[in-house]
Design an enzyme around this catalytic site. Structure first.
Site, PDB file in Angstrom:
ATOM      1  N   CYS A   1      40.919  41.258  53.045  1.00 42.47           N
ATOM      2  CA  CYS A   1      40.138  42.361  52.479  1.00 42.47           C
ATOM      3  C   CYS A   1      38.996  41.755  51.676  1.00 42.47           C
ATOM      4  CB  CYS A   1      41.003  43.238  51.587  1.00 42.47           C
ATOM      5  SG  CYS A   1      40.087  44.480  50.637  1.00 42.47           S
TER       6      CYS A   1
ATOM      7  N   THR B   1      36.670  43.379  49.778  1.00 40.39           N
ATOM      8  CA  THR B   1      36.458  44.019  48.484  1.00 40.39           C
ATOM      9  C   THR B   1      37.408  43.494  47.411  1.00 40.39           C
ATOM     10  OG1 THR B   1      35.820  46.017  49.700  1.00 40.39           O
ATOM     11  CG2 THR B   1      36.160  46.245  47.341  1.00 40.39           C
TER      12      THR B   1
ATOM     13  N   ARG C   1      40.533  49.610  46.771  1.00 35.84           N
ATOM     14  CA  ARG C   1      39.824  48.592  46.021  1.00 35.84           C
ATOM     15  C   ARG C   1      38.463  49.085  45.517  1.00 35.84           C
ATOM     16  NH1 ARG C   1      43.506  48.884  49.364  1.00 35.84           N
ATOM     17  NH2 ARG C   1      42.097  48.537  51.103  1.00 35.84           N
TER      18      ARG C   1
ATOM     19  N   LYS D   1      39.293  53.400  59.354  1.00 37.51           N
ATOM     20  CA  LYS D   1      40.528  53.604  58.590  1.00 37.51           C
ATOM     21  C   LYS D   1      41.285  54.850  59.061  1.00 37.51           C
ATOM     22  CE  LYS D   1      39.542  51.156  54.233  1.00 37.51           C
ATOM     23  NZ  LYS D   1      40.708  50.258  54.247  1.00 37.51           N
TER      24      LYS D   1
ATOM     25  N   THR E   1      31.642  47.743  51.829  1.00 39.83           N
ATOM     26  CA  THR E   1      31.975  48.953  51.076  1.00 39.83           C
ATOM     27  C   THR E   1      31.110  49.077  49.832  1.00 39.83           C
ATOM     28  OG1 THR E   1      33.627  47.818  49.720  1.00 39.83           O
ATOM     29  CG2 THR E   1      34.399  48.815  51.798  1.00 39.83           C
TER      30      THR E   1
ATOM     31  N   CYS F   1      33.363  43.557  55.615  1.00 37.01           N
ATOM     32  CA  CYS F   1      34.516  44.437  55.439  1.00 37.01           C
ATOM     33  C   CYS F   1      35.398  44.259  56.660  1.00 37.01           C
ATOM     34  CB  CYS F   1      34.070  45.887  55.296  1.00 37.01           C
ATOM     35  SG  CYS F   1      35.462  47.055  55.224  1.00 37.01           S
TER      36      CYS F   1
END
Length: 238
Positions: free
Chosen positions: A89, A91, A54, A173, A133, A202
Protein backbone atom coordinates in the site's frame (compact mmCIF):
# COMPACT_ATOMS: atom_id res chain seq x y z
CA UNK A 1 21.03 -26.54 -3.48
CA UNK A 2 23.31 -23.62 -4.37
CA UNK A 3 20.32 -21.43 -5.27
CA UNK A 4 18.88 -21.83 -1.79
CA UNK A 5 21.87 -20.38 0.04
CA UNK A 6 21.35 -16.97 1.62
CA UNK A 7 17.57 -17.17 1.18
CA UNK A 8 15.47 -14.99 3.49
CA UNK A 9 11.80 -15.18 4.43
CA UNK A 10 9.75 -12.18 3.34
CA UNK A 11 6.96 -10.68 5.43
CA UNK A 12 4.08 -8.78 3.81
CA UNK A 13 1.60 -6.39 5.39
CA UNK A 14 -1.29 -6.62 2.93
CA UNK A 15 -5.04 -6.45 2.58
CA UNK A 16 -4.96 -2.76 1.57
CA UNK A 17 -6.78 -3.77 -0.61
CA UNK A 18 -7.03 -7.55 -0.86
CA UNK A 19 -6.99 -7.66 -4.67
CA UNK A 20 -3.83 -5.57 -4.75
CA UNK A 21 -2.18 -7.95 -2.30
CA UNK A 22 -3.19 -10.92 -4.43
CA UNK A 23 -1.80 -9.17 -7.51
CA UNK A 24 1.48 -8.52 -5.67
CA UNK A 25 1.81 -12.19 -4.65
CA UNK A 26 1.07 -13.38 -8.18
CA UNK A 27 3.76 -11.08 -9.53
CA UNK A 28 6.36 -12.17 -6.98
CA UNK A 29 5.76 -15.75 -8.12
CA UNK A 30 5.75 -14.80 -11.81
CA UNK A 31 9.02 -12.86 -11.59
CA UNK A 32 11.01 -15.21 -9.36
CA UNK A 33 13.46 -17.30 -11.36
CA UNK A 34 12.57 -20.81 -10.22
CA UNK A 35 12.45 -24.29 -11.76
CA UNK A 36 10.47 -25.88 -8.93
CA UNK A 37 8.39 -25.01 -5.85
CA UNK A 38 11.40 -25.07 -3.57
CA UNK A 39 13.20 -22.34 -5.51
CA UNK A 40 10.47 -19.77 -4.81
CA UNK A 41 10.87 -17.54 -1.76
CA UNK A 42 9.22 -18.24 1.58
CA UNK A 43 6.66 -15.58 2.47
CA UNK A 44 4.37 -14.72 5.37
CA UNK A 45 1.46 -12.62 4.09
CA UNK A 46 -0.68 -10.85 6.66
CA UNK A 47 -3.76 -9.72 4.74
CA UNK A 48 -5.26 -7.18 7.12
CA UNK A 49 -8.37 -6.17 5.16
CA UNK A 50 -10.00 -4.44 8.17
CA UNK A 51 -7.19 -1.89 8.36
CA UNK A 52 -8.72 1.62 8.56
CA UNK A 53 -8.67 3.69 5.38
CA UNK A 54 -5.25 5.27 5.03
CA UNK A 55 -6.29 8.39 3.12
CA UNK A 56 -8.99 9.17 5.68
CA UNK A 57 -6.50 8.75 8.53
CA UNK A 58 -4.00 11.13 6.92
CA UNK A 59 -6.53 13.83 6.02
CA UNK A 60 -8.42 13.70 9.35
CA UNK A 61 -5.31 13.36 11.51
CA UNK A 62 -7.06 10.57 13.43
CA UNK A 63 -4.30 8.04 12.83
CA UNK A 64 -3.22 6.55 16.16
CA UNK A 65 -5.29 3.39 15.75
CA UNK A 66 -4.00 2.86 12.21
CA UNK A 67 -0.38 3.38 13.28
CA UNK A 68 -0.80 0.89 16.12
CA UNK A 69 -2.26 -1.71 13.76
CA UNK A 70 0.51 -1.26 11.19
CA UNK A 71 3.22 -1.44 13.84
CA UNK A 72 1.64 -4.49 15.49
CA UNK A 73 1.50 -6.25 12.13
CA UNK A 74 5.19 -5.50 11.57
CA UNK A 75 6.06 -6.87 15.02
CA UNK A 76 3.99 -9.99 14.34
CA UNK A 77 5.90 -10.64 11.14
CA UNK A 78 9.21 -10.04 12.89
CA UNK A 79 8.23 -12.55 15.58
CA UNK A 80 7.47 -15.08 12.84
CA UNK A 81 11.05 -14.84 11.64
CA UNK A 82 10.91 -12.77 8.46
CA UNK A 83 14.00 -10.84 7.39
CA UNK A 84 12.37 -8.03 5.39
CA UNK A 85 8.90 -6.51 5.28
CA UNK A 86 7.00 -5.30 2.23
CA UNK A 87 3.85 -3.17 2.53
CA UNK A 88 1.49 -3.47 -0.43
CA UNK A 89 0.00 0.00 0.00
CA UNK A 90 1.60 3.26 -1.11
CA UNK A 91 -0.46 5.55 1.12
CA UNK A 92 0.44 3.68 4.30
CA UNK A 93 4.09 4.63 3.70
CA UNK A 94 3.19 8.01 5.17
CA UNK A 95 3.64 6.14 8.46
CA UNK A 96 6.86 4.42 7.30
CA UNK A 97 9.06 5.87 10.05
CA UNK A 98 6.68 4.62 12.77
CA UNK A 99 6.62 1.13 11.25
CA UNK A 100 10.38 0.93 10.77
CA UNK A 101 11.04 2.06 14.34
CA UNK A 102 8.72 -0.68 15.62
CA UNK A 103 10.98 -3.48 14.32
CA UNK A 104 14.68 -4.26 13.99
CA UNK A 105 14.40 -5.73 10.49
CA UNK A 106 14.28 -3.63 7.29
CA UNK A 107 10.96 -2.41 5.92
CA UNK A 108 11.21 -1.87 2.15
CA UNK A 109 10.45 1.78 1.34
CA UNK A 110 8.39 1.48 -1.85
CA UNK A 111 8.18 5.26 -2.27
CA UNK A 112 11.91 6.00 -2.18
CA UNK A 113 12.71 2.93 -4.27
CA UNK A 114 10.16 3.94 -6.92
CA UNK A 115 11.58 7.46 -7.20
CA UNK A 116 15.05 5.95 -7.55
CA UNK A 117 13.90 3.51 -10.25
CA UNK A 118 12.17 6.35 -12.13
CA UNK A 119 15.48 8.18 -12.43
CA UNK A 120 17.57 5.07 -13.06
CA UNK A 121 15.41 3.24 -15.59
CA UNK A 122 14.22 6.15 -17.74
CA UNK A 123 16.33 8.58 -19.76
CA UNK A 124 16.81 12.27 -18.96
CA UNK A 125 14.10 12.38 -16.31
CA UNK A 126 13.32 15.84 -14.99
CA UNK A 127 9.59 15.79 -14.20
CA UNK A 128 7.69 12.90 -12.60
CA UNK A 129 3.91 12.68 -12.46
CA UNK A 130 2.38 11.15 -9.33
CA UNK A 131 -0.88 9.24 -9.79
CA UNK A 132 -2.08 8.36 -6.30
CA UNK A 133 -4.76 8.73 -3.63
CA UNK A 134 -5.59 12.07 -2.05
CA UNK A 135 -3.81 10.81 1.06
CA UNK A 136 -0.58 10.09 -0.79
CA UNK A 137 -0.74 13.37 -2.72
CA UNK A 138 -1.55 15.48 0.36
CA UNK A 139 1.13 13.76 2.44
CA UNK A 140 3.76 14.67 -0.19
CA UNK A 141 5.69 11.45 0.46
CA UNK A 142 6.35 11.01 -3.25
CA UNK A 143 7.11 14.70 -3.65
CA UNK A 144 9.89 14.42 -1.06
CA UNK A 145 11.22 11.19 -2.56
CA UNK A 146 11.32 12.71 -6.05
CA UNK A 147 13.14 15.81 -4.87
CA UNK A 148 15.59 13.59 -3.00
CA UNK A 149 16.20 11.78 -6.30
CA UNK A 150 16.81 15.10 -8.04
CA UNK A 151 13.60 15.37 -10.08
CA UNK A 152 10.51 17.58 -9.96
CA UNK A 153 7.25 15.96 -8.76
CA UNK A 154 4.01 16.87 -10.55
CA UNK A 155 0.51 16.26 -9.19
CA UNK A 156 -2.76 16.15 -11.16
CA UNK A 157 -5.15 19.08 -11.38
CA UNK A 158 -8.17 19.04 -9.06
CA UNK A 159 -10.41 17.59 -11.77
CA UNK A 160 -7.97 14.89 -12.82
CA UNK A 161 -7.34 13.96 -9.17
CA UNK A 162 -11.07 13.28 -8.94
CA UNK A 163 -10.63 10.86 -11.84
CA UNK A 164 -7.81 9.10 -9.99
CA UNK A 165 -9.82 8.74 -6.79
CA UNK A 166 -12.89 7.51 -8.68
CA UNK A 167 -10.77 4.98 -10.55
CA UNK A 168 -9.31 3.70 -7.27
CA UNK A 169 -12.39 3.72 -5.02
CA UNK A 170 -15.41 3.53 -7.32
CA UNK A 171 -13.85 1.07 -9.75
CA UNK A 172 -10.96 -1.09 -8.57
CA UNK A 173 -11.78 -1.30 -4.85
CA UNK A 174 -15.38 -2.07 -5.87
CA UNK A 175 -14.23 -5.05 -7.93
CA UNK A 176 -14.63 -3.41 -11.34
CA UNK A 177 -11.96 -3.48 -14.09
CA UNK A 178 -11.61 0.31 -14.11
CA UNK A 179 -12.77 3.04 -16.48
CA UNK A 180 -10.06 3.50 -19.09
CA UNK A 181 -11.26 7.01 -19.90
CA UNK A 182 -10.45 8.26 -16.39
CA UNK A 183 -6.94 6.83 -16.57
CA UNK A 184 -6.28 8.25 -20.03
CA UNK A 185 -7.43 11.74 -19.04
CA UNK A 186 -4.91 11.82 -16.20
CA UNK A 187 -2.06 10.45 -18.34
CA UNK A 188 -2.80 12.99 -21.09
CA UNK A 189 -2.65 15.84 -18.60
CA UNK A 190 0.68 14.66 -17.19
CA UNK A 191 2.12 14.46 -20.69
CA UNK A 192 0.92 18.00 -21.47
CA UNK A 193 2.69 19.09 -18.28
CA UNK A 194 5.95 17.67 -19.62
CA UNK A 195 6.29 14.64 -17.37
CA UNK A 196 8.99 12.18 -18.42
CA UNK A 197 7.69 9.42 -16.13
CA UNK A 198 4.35 8.80 -14.44
CA UNK A 199 4.50 6.74 -11.25
CA UNK A 200 1.42 4.59 -10.63
CA UNK A 201 1.62 5.26 -6.92
CA UNK A 202 -1.35 3.25 -5.68
CA UNK A 203 -1.60 -0.53 -5.68
CA UNK A 204 -5.15 -0.33 -7.07
CA UNK A 205 -3.62 1.37 -10.10
CA UNK A 206 -1.27 -1.61 -10.28
CA UNK A 207 -4.34 -3.84 -10.48
CA UNK A 208 -5.70 -1.57 -13.22
CA UNK A 209 -2.42 -1.97 -15.13
CA UNK A 210 -2.77 -5.73 -14.85
CA UNK A 211 -6.08 -5.52 -16.74
CA UNK A 212 -5.21 -2.81 -19.27
CA UNK A 213 -2.27 -1.82 -21.44
CA UNK A 214 -0.67 1.37 -20.14
CA UNK A 215 1.85 3.69 -21.86
CA UNK A 216 5.55 2.94 -21.48
CA UNK A 217 5.93 6.27 -19.69
CA UNK A 218 4.22 4.68 -16.65
CA UNK A 219 6.29 3.15 -13.83
CA UNK A 220 4.31 0.89 -11.51
CA UNK A 221 5.43 1.23 -7.89
CA UNK A 222 4.14 -2.31 -7.32
CA UNK A 223 6.61 -3.62 -9.92
CA UNK A 224 9.40 -1.91 -8.01
CA UNK A 225 8.23 -3.47 -4.73
CA UNK A 226 8.01 -6.90 -6.36
CA UNK A 227 11.56 -6.68 -7.69
CA UNK A 228 13.02 -5.44 -4.42
CA UNK A 229 11.11 -8.12 -2.50
CA UNK A 230 12.59 -10.88 -4.65
CA UNK A 231 16.13 -9.57 -4.66
CA UNK A 232 16.23 -8.89 -0.91
CA UNK A 233 14.97 -12.41 -0.30
CA UNK A 234 18.04 -13.78 -2.06
CA UNK A 235 16.28 -15.00 -5.21
CA UNK A 236 16.77 -14.05 -8.85
CA UNK A 237 14.40 -11.68 -10.63
CA UNK A 238 13.26 -12.53 -14.14
Amino acid sequence: MEKMKNRKTLGVIGGMGPEATSYYYENVIAHTKADCDQEHIDMVILSHATMPDRTEAIISGDNKHLINMLCNDARTLETLGVSNIAITCNTSHYFYDHIQKAVKIPVINMIEESAFYAVRDFENVKRVGIMATDGTINSKIYHRACRKAGVTPVKPSVERQKDVMSLIYDDIKAGKPGDRRKFDRVVSEFMRKGCDVIILACTELSVFKGKHDVPSICLDAMDVLVKESILRSGAEYK
